[in-house]
Design a protein around this motif. Structure first.
Motif, mmCIF file in Angstrom:
data_model
loop_
_atom_site.group_PDB
_atom_site.id
_atom_site.type_symbol
_atom_site.label_atom_id
_atom_site.label_comp_id
_atom_site.label_asym_id
_atom_site.label_seq_id
_atom_site.Cartn_x
_atom_site.Cartn_y
_atom_site.Cartn_z
ATOM 1 N N GLU A 114 7.706 11.389 2.566
ATOM 2 C CA GLU A 114 7.902 11.403 4.189
ATOM 3 C C GLU A 114 9.259 12.014 4.279
ATOM 4 O OE1 GLU A 114 4.578 8.846 6.110
ATOM 5 O OE2 GLU A 114 6.622 8.096 6.447
ATOM 6 N N ARG B 187 -2.348 4.775 -0.731
ATOM 7 C CA ARG B 187 -0.962 5.993 -0.874
ATOM 8 C C ARG B 187 0.089 4.990 -0.562
ATOM 9 N NH1 ARG B 187 1.248 4.136 3.360
ATOM 10 N NH2 ARG B 187 0.914 4.853 5.388
ATOM 11 N N HIS C 61 6.098 -2.792 9.032
ATOM 12 C CA HIS C 61 5.443 -1.624 9.669
ATOM 13 C C HIS C 61 4.333 -2.205 10.629
ATOM 14 C CE1 HIS C 61 7.395 1.667 8.429
ATOM 15 N NE2 HIS C 61 7.356 1.036 7.284
ATOM 16 N N TYR D 269 7.764 9.468 13.402
ATOM 17 C CA TYR D 269 6.692 8.776 12.071
ATOM 18 C C TYR D 269 5.481 8.365 12.373
ATOM 19 C CZ TYR D 269 5.248 4.423 9.791
ATOM 20 O OH TYR D 269 4.444 3.623 8.997
HETATM 21 N N1 GLU Z 1 7.960 6.130 5.388
HETATM 22 C C1 GLU Z 1 7.614 4.845 5.653
HETATM 23 C C2 GLU Z 1 8.409 3.899 4.915
HETATM 24 O O1 GLU Z 1 9.067 4.248 3.788
HETATM 25 C C3 GLU Z 1 6.204 4.496 5.351
HETATM 26 C C4 GLU Z 1 5.561 3.588 5.956
HETATM 27 C C5 GLU Z 1 4.162 3.466 5.693
HETATM 28 O O2 GLU Z 1 3.865 3.141 4.666
HETATM 29 O O3 GLU Z 1 3.252 3.720 6.565
HETATM 30 O O4 GLU Z 1 8.584 2.685 5.307
#
Ligand code: GLU
Length: 460
Positions: free
Chosen positions: A43, A7, A204, A182
């Motif tokens: 999100e 995803r 991340h 998050y």
């Molecule tokens: N909303 C996060 C971002 O756009 C998602 C990060 C992820 O894929 O876990 O960076």
């Protein structure tokens, strides 16, 4: 082996960054390669910053790039009841707790840690007491303060990555029972959707050990992780607005989606050839071969790739994309050979409408207005005797005219300007253009004569 499910999880808080588009492409390629599914989860739990407009932009960008997911978009906010249920479970099991420390307490603790040159973190002395069961305040995951454990994961691109558990502190997972943060929501949702591989930006990486602890606390299977390198600007800092267009849709007007995808694909991956389709990328793609180092978003390279795709377009598509149905079919090859961006087509508008220019442009170097007028009149005569299509005969005739008008003591190249410069300007209104003989052969003889007359009349 579980069916591959991947995803992207963009936040609808701004434009869909080209880095997100690259991430979507690599996820899509990985799913295709492995017979898996690719999902998009919006999100949107940050209610203040999330907008419908941004969500629509994400949809539009993915549809333009033809990277549509299996099934409809998923919304994180639709899962809030599930998040609450899971938070309640962790609280009841004592794996998470309410932290009642004030902002001031936390700030004082942070300053002390800083003074001791320690990593900032908060271990809550109440977490194992009854106080933590009183609802209110933020919710933290209970982390073992004296743990000597190294949390590690095998990043599918970068290899093993390790973190010390004791440095994490009791990190926060929700602002309130109905307001997950998050790290918690992402784990709950990825587990709920059965995501097998989390492929996302390298920013991340530092969240991953926290997410692993949340997976463990919830008793969910931990997916594989792969962290993509950053997309950089020319100065090698993370690509941002000050480098130019960062939103995927910023490129829609000038670039073909296949070209942007080709460019983004090759940015952090070495495919066997530079011009490659999405389907061909699928065949070659291996997650582990994605580069580790950040890649510079070089617009020159994108322009070159775009120009290669533009050359392959048929006439009808060119006319539709540029919204110029009046463009002459015979003009199209001359233009497409030279286009980097679709909007550059306006530089060639003289091929389908009368050029407008200042009469000054007709003057070339040291020549007088009389000499230029004479040159245009003589050129007109040459055109009158031309059959309107044979370019070689026109070139020869114009060269003969150059010799006739030019100073016999100077080379032909120098005297050509006296003929070709005003002729070019008369036809195109520009100082630079493709060979005016090629342009003349595209315009009808009648148009060429009319434009020469217009030029003569412009000269006082
Ligand atoms: N909303 C996060 C971002 O756009 C998602 C990060 C992820 O894929 O876990 O960076």
């Amino acid at each position: 082996m579980d069916k591959v499910k991947v995803r992207i999880a963009p936040s609808p808080t701004g434009s869909f960054h080209v880095g997100n588009a690259q991430s979507a492409l690599y996820n899509w390629l990985f799913a295709r390669k492995n017979g898996g599914d690719f999902y998009v989860r919006i999100e949107d739990t940050d209610k203040i910053r999330s907008t419908k407009e941004s969500e629509n932009g994400i949809r539009e960008a993915l549809a333009w790039l033809d990277l549509m997911p299996n099934g409809d978009f998923v919304r994180q906010s639709d899962n809030l009841h599930k998040h609450k249920e899971l938070l309640e479970r962790l609280l009841s099991e004592g794996k998470a707790f309410y932290c009642h420390h004030s902002q001031e307490d936390l700030e004082a603790e942070r300053q002390q840690q800083e003074a001791r040159k320690e990593a900032p973190r908060h271990f809550c002395e109440h977490k194992n007491t009854d106080k933590n069961k009183i609802p209110g305040g933020i919710i933290r995951l209970a982390v073992n303060e004296s743990s000597g454990r190294i949390i590690s994961f095998d990043d599918q691109i970068r290899g093993r990555i390790e973190f010390q558990e004791a440095l994490l502190g009791d990190f926060s997972i929700a602002r309130a029972i109905e307001d997950p943060l998050y790290n918690f929501a992402v784990v709950a949702d990825d587990a709920e959707m059965g995501i097998t591989h989390v492929i996302r930006g390298e920013d991340h990486i530092s969240n991953t050990p926290k997410q692993i602890l949340i997976y463990e606390a919830l008793g969910f299977k931990i997916p594989f992780f792969a962290h993509l390198p950053l997309v950089l600007g020319l100065d090698r800092s993370k690509l941002s607005k000050r480098h130019g267009g960062t939103g995927t849709l910023d490129y829609k007007q000038d670039y073909l989606p296949e070209a942007l995808l080709n460019f983004l694909g090759g940015l952090s991956y070495t495919f066997s050839k530079e011009i490659i389709t999405k389907e061909e990328m699928v065949n070659e793609f291996e997650l582990g071969k994605i580069h580790k180092a950040g890649a510079v978003f070089n617009v020159e390279k994108l322009n070159w790739i775009n120009s290669q795709y533009i050359k392959q377009l048929n006439n009808l598509t060119i006319k539709q994309l540029t919204n110029l149905p009046e463009m002459l079919d015979v003009a199209i090859p001359l233009i497409t050979e030279r286009l980097n961006k679709l909007s550059d087509i306006n530089d060639f508008s003289y091929l389908w409408k009368e050029p407008s220019y200042d009469s000054e442009l007709l003057n070339w170097k040291k020549f007088t207005k009389d000499e230029i007028t004479n040159s245009l009149n003589e050129t007109k005569r040459v055109i009158e005797n031309w059959n309107g299509s044979d370019k070689d005969s026109l070139r020869l005739a114009l060269d003969d005219l150059s010799k006739k008008l030019g100073d016999p003591s100077i080379p032909l190249g120098a005297s050509r300007g006296l003929v070709y410069w005003p002729f070019r300007v008369a036809l195109t209104g520009k100082e630079k253009s493709p060979d005016p003989v090629d342009v003349a052969a595209i315009l009808t003889k009648e148009t060429v004569l009319r434009r020469i007359d217009t030029a003569i009349n412009k000269l006082p």
